[in-house]
Design a protein around this motif. Structure first.
Motif, PDB file in Angstrom:
ATOM      1  N   ARG A  46      18.662 -29.391  41.806  1.00 21.83           N
ATOM      2  CA  ARG A  46      19.203 -29.667  40.718  1.00 21.83           C
ATOM      3  C   ARG A  46      18.978 -28.466  39.828  1.00 21.83           C
ATOM      4  NH1 ARG A  46      17.321 -34.509  40.002  1.00 21.83           N
ATOM      5  NH2 ARG A  46      15.652 -34.045  38.682  1.00 21.83           N
ATOM      6  N   ALA A  47      17.863 -28.117  39.440  1.00 20.74           N
ATOM      7  CA  ALA A  47      17.614 -26.659  38.507  1.00 20.74           C
ATOM      8  C   ALA A  47      18.682 -25.602  39.140  1.00 20.74           C
ATOM      9  CB  ALA A  47      16.004 -26.468  38.670  1.00 20.74           C
ATOM     10  N   GLN A  48      18.570 -25.411  40.222  1.00 17.25           N
ATOM     11  CA  GLN A  48      19.635 -24.253  40.725  1.00 17.25           C
ATOM     12  C   GLN A  48      20.940 -24.458  40.679  1.00 17.25           C
ATOM     13  OE1 GLN A  48      18.537 -23.166  44.717  1.00 17.25           O
ATOM     14  NE2 GLN A  48      20.104 -21.626  44.778  1.00 17.25           N
ATOM     15  N   TRP A  49      21.376 -25.830  40.674  1.00 16.16           N
ATOM     16  CA  TRP A  49      22.719 -26.162  40.406  1.00 16.16           C
ATOM     17  C   TRP A  49      23.057 -25.979  38.847  1.00 16.16           C
ATOM     18  CZ3 TRP A  49      24.291 -31.989  41.082  1.00 16.16           C
ATOM     19  CH2 TRP A  49      25.695 -32.117  40.601  1.00 16.16           C
ATOM     20  N   HIS A  50      21.963 -26.624  38.167  1.00 16.19           N
ATOM     21  CA  HIS A  50      22.155 -26.291  36.583  1.00 16.19           C
ATOM     22  C   HIS A  50      22.309 -24.913  36.211  1.00 16.19           C
ATOM     23  CE1 HIS A  50      20.672 -27.316  32.258  1.00 16.19           C
ATOM     24  NE2 HIS A  50      21.899 -27.111  32.348  1.00 16.19           N
ATOM     25  N   ALA A  51      21.658 -24.195  36.724  1.00 17.73           N
ATOM     26  CA  ALA A  51      21.688 -22.650  36.371  1.00 17.73           C
ATOM     27  C   ALA A  51      23.109 -22.251  36.780  1.00 17.73           C
ATOM     28  CB  ALA A  51      20.494 -21.839  37.036  1.00 17.73           C
ATOM     29  N   GLU A  52      23.339 -22.216  38.176  1.00 20.96           N
ATOM     30  CA  GLU A  52      24.400 -21.624  38.534  1.00 20.96           C
ATOM     31  C   GLU A  52      25.648 -22.341  37.769  1.00 20.96           C
ATOM     32  OE1 GLU A  52      27.108 -19.341  40.935  1.00 20.96           O
ATOM     33  OE2 GLU A  52      24.901 -19.305  40.503  1.00 20.96           O
ATOM     34  N   SER A  53      25.680 -23.674  37.433  1.00 25.11           N
ATOM     35  CA  SER A  53      26.869 -24.056  36.574  1.00 25.11           C
ATOM     36  C   SER A  53      27.004 -23.545  35.081  1.00 25.11           C
ATOM     37  CB  SER A  53      26.802 -25.497  36.570  1.00 25.11           C
ATOM     38  OG  SER A  53      27.902 -26.146  35.932  1.00 25.11           O
ATOM     39  N   ARG A  54      25.720 -23.271  34.721  1.00 22.19           N
ATOM     40  CA  ARG A  54      25.989 -22.346  33.291  1.00 22.19           C
ATOM     41  C   ARG A  54      26.330 -21.117  33.511  1.00 22.19           C
ATOM     42  NH1 ARG A  54      22.306 -24.255  29.326  1.00 22.19           N
ATOM     43  NH2 ARG A  54      21.952 -21.979  28.505  1.00 22.19           N
ATOM     44  N   ARG A  55      26.018 -20.526  34.556  1.00 19.03           N
ATOM     45  CA  ARG A  55      26.679 -18.973  34.994  1.00 19.03           C
ATOM     46  C   ARG A  55      28.065 -19.165  34.989  1.00 19.03           C
ATOM     47  NH1 ARG A  55      28.128 -15.497  38.663  1.00 19.03           N
ATOM     48  NH2 ARG A  55      28.187 -16.945  40.143  1.00 19.03           N
ATOM     49  N   ARG A  56      28.662 -20.328  35.498  1.00 21.39           N
ATOM     50  CA  ARG A  56      29.985 -20.275  35.483  1.00 21.39           C
ATOM     51  C   ARG A  56      30.612 -21.123  34.378  1.00 21.39           C
ATOM     52  NH1 ARG A  56      31.521 -20.755  41.721  1.00 21.39           N
ATOM     53  NH2 ARG A  56      29.667 -19.938  42.841  1.00 21.39           N
ATOM     54  N   ASP A  57      30.168 -21.072  33.233  1.00 17.37           N
ATOM     55  CA  ASP A  57      30.493 -21.204  31.758  1.00 17.37           C
ATOM     56  C   ASP A  57      30.762 -22.615  31.683  1.00 17.37           C
ATOM     57  OD1 ASP A  57      31.045 -18.520  31.098  1.00 17.37           O
ATOM     58  OD2 ASP A  57      32.676 -18.464  32.172  1.00 17.37           O
ATOM     59  N   TRP A  58      29.552 -23.341  32.085  1.00 16.18           N
ATOM     60  CA  TRP A  58      29.539 -24.734  31.774  1.00 16.18           C
ATOM     61  C   TRP A  58      29.370 -24.777  30.261  1.00 16.18           C
ATOM     62  CZ3 TRP A  58      30.502 -29.505  33.447  1.00 16.18           C
ATOM     63  CH2 TRP A  58      29.989 -30.637  32.630  1.00 16.18           C
ATOM     64  N   PRO A  59      30.329 -25.713  29.512  1.00 14.47           N
ATOM     65  CA  PRO A  59      30.171 -25.949  28.142  1.00 14.47           C
ATOM     66  C   PRO A  59      28.822 -26.241  27.582  1.00 14.47           C
ATOM     67  CG  PRO A  59      32.109 -26.963  28.890  1.00 14.47           C
ATOM     68  CD  PRO A  59      31.492 -26.706  30.005  1.00 14.47           C
ATOM     69  N   ARG A  60      28.099 -25.332  26.739  1.00 11.30           N
ATOM     70  CA  ARG A  60      26.832 -25.484  26.191  1.00 11.30           C
ATOM     71  C   ARG A  60      26.799 -26.644  25.129  1.00 11.30           C
ATOM     72  NH1 ARG A  60      23.625 -21.207  27.731  1.00 11.30           N
ATOM     73  NH2 ARG A  60      24.555 -19.561  28.755  1.00 11.30           N
ATOM     74  N   ASP A  61      27.835 -27.138  24.732  1.00  7.05           N
ATOM     75  CA  ASP A  61      27.784 -28.241  23.918  1.00  7.05           C
ATOM     76  C   ASP A  61      27.923 -29.676  24.396  1.00  7.05           C
ATOM     77  OD1 ASP A  61      30.375 -27.657  24.466  1.00  7.05           O
ATOM     78  OD2 ASP A  61      31.224 -28.448  22.499  1.00  7.05           O
ATOM     79  N   LEU A  62      28.092 -29.489  25.925  1.00  4.19           N
ATOM     80  CA  LEU A  62      28.109 -30.734  26.552  1.00  4.19           C
ATOM     81  C   LEU A  62      26.813 -30.899  27.511  1.00  4.19           C
ATOM     82  CD1 LEU A  62      31.908 -30.696  27.782  1.00  4.19           C
ATOM     83  CD2 LEU A  62      31.020 -31.716  25.892  1.00  4.19           C
ATOM     84  N   PRO A  63      26.227 -32.122  27.557  1.00  2.00           N
ATOM     85  CA  PRO A  63      25.161 -32.487  28.500  1.00  2.00           C
ATOM     86  C   PRO A  63      25.711 -32.116  29.664  1.00  2.00           C
ATOM     87  CG  PRO A  63      26.206 -34.453  27.652  1.00  2.00           C
ATOM     88  CD  PRO A  63      26.966 -33.391  26.830  1.00  2.00           C
ATOM     89  N   TRP A  64      24.805 -31.533  30.524  1.00  2.00           N
ATOM     90  CA  TRP A  64      24.612 -31.251  32.106  1.00  2.00           C
ATOM     91  C   TRP A  64      24.074 -32.373  32.876  1.00  2.00           C
ATOM     92  CZ3 TRP A  64      21.955 -30.407  36.349  1.00  2.00           C
ATOM     93  CH2 TRP A  64      22.541 -29.946  37.332  1.00  2.00           C
ATOM     94  N   ASP A  65      22.808 -32.721  32.521  1.00  2.00           N
ATOM     95  CA  ASP A  65      21.914 -33.426  33.316  1.00  2.00           C
ATOM     96  C   ASP A  65      22.085 -34.977  32.918  1.00  2.00           C
ATOM     97  OD1 ASP A  65      20.325 -34.202  35.154  1.00  2.00           O
ATOM     98  OD2 ASP A  65      18.649 -33.763  34.278  1.00  2.00           O
ATOM     99  N   VAL A  66      23.240 -35.660  33.701  1.00  5.21           N
ATOM    100  CA  VAL A  66      23.524 -37.059  33.377  1.00  5.21           C
ATOM    101  C   VAL A  66      22.962 -37.824  34.615  1.00  5.21           C
ATOM    102  CG1 VAL A  66      25.589 -36.533  31.861  1.00  5.21           C
ATOM    103  CG2 VAL A  66      25.835 -36.638  34.349  1.00  5.21           C
TER     104      VAL A  66
END
Length: 278
Positions: A46-66
């Motif tokens: 989950r941590a690695q996925w989160h980091a990679e998603s952020r690297r691919r421009d996941w919107p920083r104003d939206l929660p990722w870990d749901v």
């Protein structure tokens, strides 16, 4: 076979060479279930996925870990049961992502990030395909429900209400419609607030077989189970604060061919002239 990618201490990427497995339903769709090394946890993926998603421009104003992110990670591990655990988890994730105002493109990049954290190849392709199906299913569901119900009031859409009013289930029996009209507020937000207040009062009073719809900012219609119900609804609206004078009528659908009904509908709902159905 799918393998988990692991970040090196220097920030590079190496491929874990541990064994992998994939369920293979040879009569259906293969569902990727990567096997992790014994020292790799769900939290690590989950941590690695989160980091990679952020690297691919996941919107920083939206929660990722749901909540559904954990379900997706769990379904990626070998032995996830039942076989549809991963499709179901991806559907739940798509639903939660859209509810948090993520776009379909955001979701697609997020699933691609997860696929990257596993390994390239058939498993990653299938994962991306399952994600594409999940977001499509959620969007289709919302569109269908939007054609039938108002998301704000849970009342029927105008089209669905007219189908209730003229459908085969109503044929051969008297059909009564109660309409209530009031002067809407000049400001849109105030008129909408009034609609929501009225809807909250009326919705709980509807009986089985009754449905309601707004035909304008100050026009509510209810398909009645009996004409006497109109008096009860009149009394209900009198208890709504700041609604102002209300003019209510009960209309009985005429017998005869559909063309006659159409003319009657326009007389009952003249709002359809200035604001026709889409």
């Amino acid at each position: 076979m799918a393998r988990l990618r692991a970040a090196t201490d220097t920030g590079g990427v190496s491929i874990v060479t541990g064994p992998a497995s994939m369920s293979d339903d040879r009569e259906g769709t293969r569902v990727p279930r990567p096997r992790h090394r014994p020292d790799t946890s769900a939290a690590g993926l989950r941590a690695q996925w989160h980091a990679e998603s952020r690297r691919r421009d996941w919107p920083r104003d939206l929660p990722w870990d749901v909540p559904a992110t954990s379900a997706v990670v769990t379904a990626c591990f070998e032995g996830a049961t039942p076989p549809d655990a991963l499709p179901d988890a991806l559907y739940a994730l798509a639903d939660e992502r859209l509810a948090e105002a993520a776009s379909p493109a955001d979701f697609a990049r997020d699933i691609e990030a997860l696929a990257y954290c596993l390994d390239d190849g058939p498993a990653a392709d299938e994962l991306i395909g399952l994600g594409r199906h999940a977001i499509g299913a959620v969007l289709a569901r919302d569109h269908v429900l939007g054609e039938l119900y108002s998301p704000a009031t849970s009342f029927r859409s105008r089209t669905a209400f007219l189908a209730d009013l003229t459908g085969p289930a109503a044929a051969g029996m008297p059909v009564h419609v109660w309409t209530a009209r009031w002067r809407p507020a000049a400001r849109t937000w105030s008129a909408t607030a009034t609609q929501l207040t009225v809807a909250s009062a009326v919705r709980t009073a509807l009986r089985d077989g009754e449905s309601a719809a707004y035909f304008g900012p100050g026009c509510l219609a209810v398909l009645l189970t009996s004409p006497g119900r109109g008096t009860e609804l009149d009394e209900l609206l009198r208890g709504v604060a700041d609604l102002g004078p209300v003019e209510s009528l009960i209309h009985t659908r005429p017998d005869g061919p559909l063309e006659r009904w159409g003319r009657w509908l326009i007389k009952v709902f003249p709002e359809l002239i200035d604001d026709p159905l889409p």
